[in-house]
Design a protein around this motif. Structure first.
Motif: not given
Length: 133
Positions: A86-89, A104-115
């Motif tokens: 949700i934060l990434t989107s 910011t969305p790219f960093v959040f996307g990498i963290i989402t991928l890690n999760v």
């Protein structure tokens, strides 16, 4: 506890990231564009920042003590994954609405991928609530 730290170090890292992002959102809220739909515009309010911190603390405790009864591990993984998606989107949509690209969305996307990858690697018996399954 040190043994559980090394065994669950991905979840400890993710929990730390959630706590840090929650504190940042509580201190610097209203960073999203005002023209976003209300459901996405509320994602950087201090109350939700507190929710992010609470999810991070619960995931940290779960990782360090490695308990997984009553499907708590799958609930925390789902909450954490949902929070990052949700934060990434929302930040990506805010960039689209503003017409400028931020990191910011790219960093959040990498963290989402890690999760998502950490959830995929999680042993199935922990996700099902214990070793009896």
């Amino acid at each position: 506890m040190l043994r559980h730290f090394w065994k669950n170090r991905n979840w400890v890292t993710i929990a730390t990231e959630e706590i840090i992002i929650g504190v940042i959102i509580m201190l610097h809220y209203q960073q999203l564009d005002g023209r976003l739909p209300p459901a996405l515009g509320l994602l950087d309010d201090p109350i939700l920042g507190l929710a992010y911190v609470l999810i991070g603390v619960a995931l940290m405790m779960n990782s360090l003590w490695d308990f997984y009864w009553y499907h708590i591990r799958i609930v925390l993984i789902a909450l954490s994954g949902g929070m990052w998606v949700i934060l990434t989107s929302s930040y990506a949509m805010s960039d689209i609405v503003r017409g400028q690209l931020t990191i910011t969305p790219f960093v959040f996307g990498i963290i989402t991928l890690n999760v998502l990858l950490s959830a995929w690697e999680e042993p199935r018996y922990k996700l099902k609530g214990g070793e009896r399954y």
